[in-house]
Design a protein around this motif. Structure first.
Motif, short mmCIF file in Angstrom:
data_model
loop_
_atom_site.label_atom_id
_atom_site.label_comp_id
_atom_site.label_asym_id
_atom_site.label_seq_id
_atom_site.Cartn_x
_atom_site.Cartn_y
_atom_site.Cartn_z
N ILE A 202 38.86 40.73 39.41
CA ILE A 202 39.36 39.77 40.42
C ILE A 202 39.80 41.80 40.79
N ARG B 139 31.82 32.56 40.83
CA ARG B 139 31.35 32.88 39.31
C ARG B 139 30.26 31.61 38.63
N TYR C 219 43.84 33.14 41.75
CA TYR C 219 42.66 32.97 40.42
C TYR C 219 43.61 32.48 39.04
N GLU C 220 45.00 33.22 38.77
CA GLU C 220 45.60 32.76 38.48
C GLU C 220 45.36 31.33 37.84
N TYR D 123 42.27 33.12 35.80
CA TYR D 123 41.95 34.31 35.49
C TYR D 123 44.22 34.80 34.58
N LYS E 80 31.60 40.40 31.99
CA LYS E 80 32.82 40.03 32.26
C LYS E 80 32.91 39.64 33.20
N ASP F 219 42.12 39.97 34.01
CA ASP F 219 41.28 40.50 34.84
C ASP F 219 41.67 40.43 36.18
#
Length: 140
Positions: free
Chosen positions: A105, A92, A118-119, A123, A102, A127
């Motif tokens: 994933i 990132r 990721y959540e 995210y 932007k 995303d």
């Protein structure tokens, strides 16, 4: 643990890690994308090193000012220790340094098990880039 850019001397241990973690079909697709990404921009392939052993890796790419997390893999013996999060955060930072507008994933069938990671890092489902295209097509 140290996260750094891929180096040529990492090739064999990294491919061994991928063979260990990924299914055969996913491994083949990932190796194709890995080779292509190295030819475009090796700074977006990161490895996690612990006591001189490669324990994790992440492949990213940039296309049309969008950054994509393509594939992440961590040795099973090193999972749930923050290595995946460190890889995601490091990539990132690379995306942000390059003014990516932007970050998405890649949510293919192989990444489904890691989407909760990721959540957990903030995210959201919007995303996730769901496509049947391979990295070689996305950024080609």
């Amino acid at each position: 643990m140290n996260v750094r850019s891929f180096q040529l001397s990492d090739y064999r241990p990294l491919t061994a890690l991928l063979e260990d973690v990924l299914t055969e079909e996913c491994y083949e697709q990932t190796m194709e994308a890995f080779a292509r990404q190295l030819s475009w921009d090796s700074e977006l392939v990161l490895v996690a090193v612990e006591q001189s052993e490669i324990v994790g890796m992440i492949i990213g790419t940039i296309d049309n000012n969008k950054g994509y997390y393509y594939r992440i893999a961590v040795l099973p013996s090193h999972q749930r220790r923050g290595i995946g999060k460190a890889l995601i955060q490091s990539l990132r930072q690379r995306f942000e340094q390059r003014n990516v507008m932007k970050i998405l994933i890649t949510a293919d069938e192989y990444n489904e098990p890691v989407l909760p990671l990721y959540e957990a890092m903030g995210y959201a489902s919007n995303d996730f880039y769901r496509s049947f295209q391979k990295l070689s097509i996305i950024a080609g």
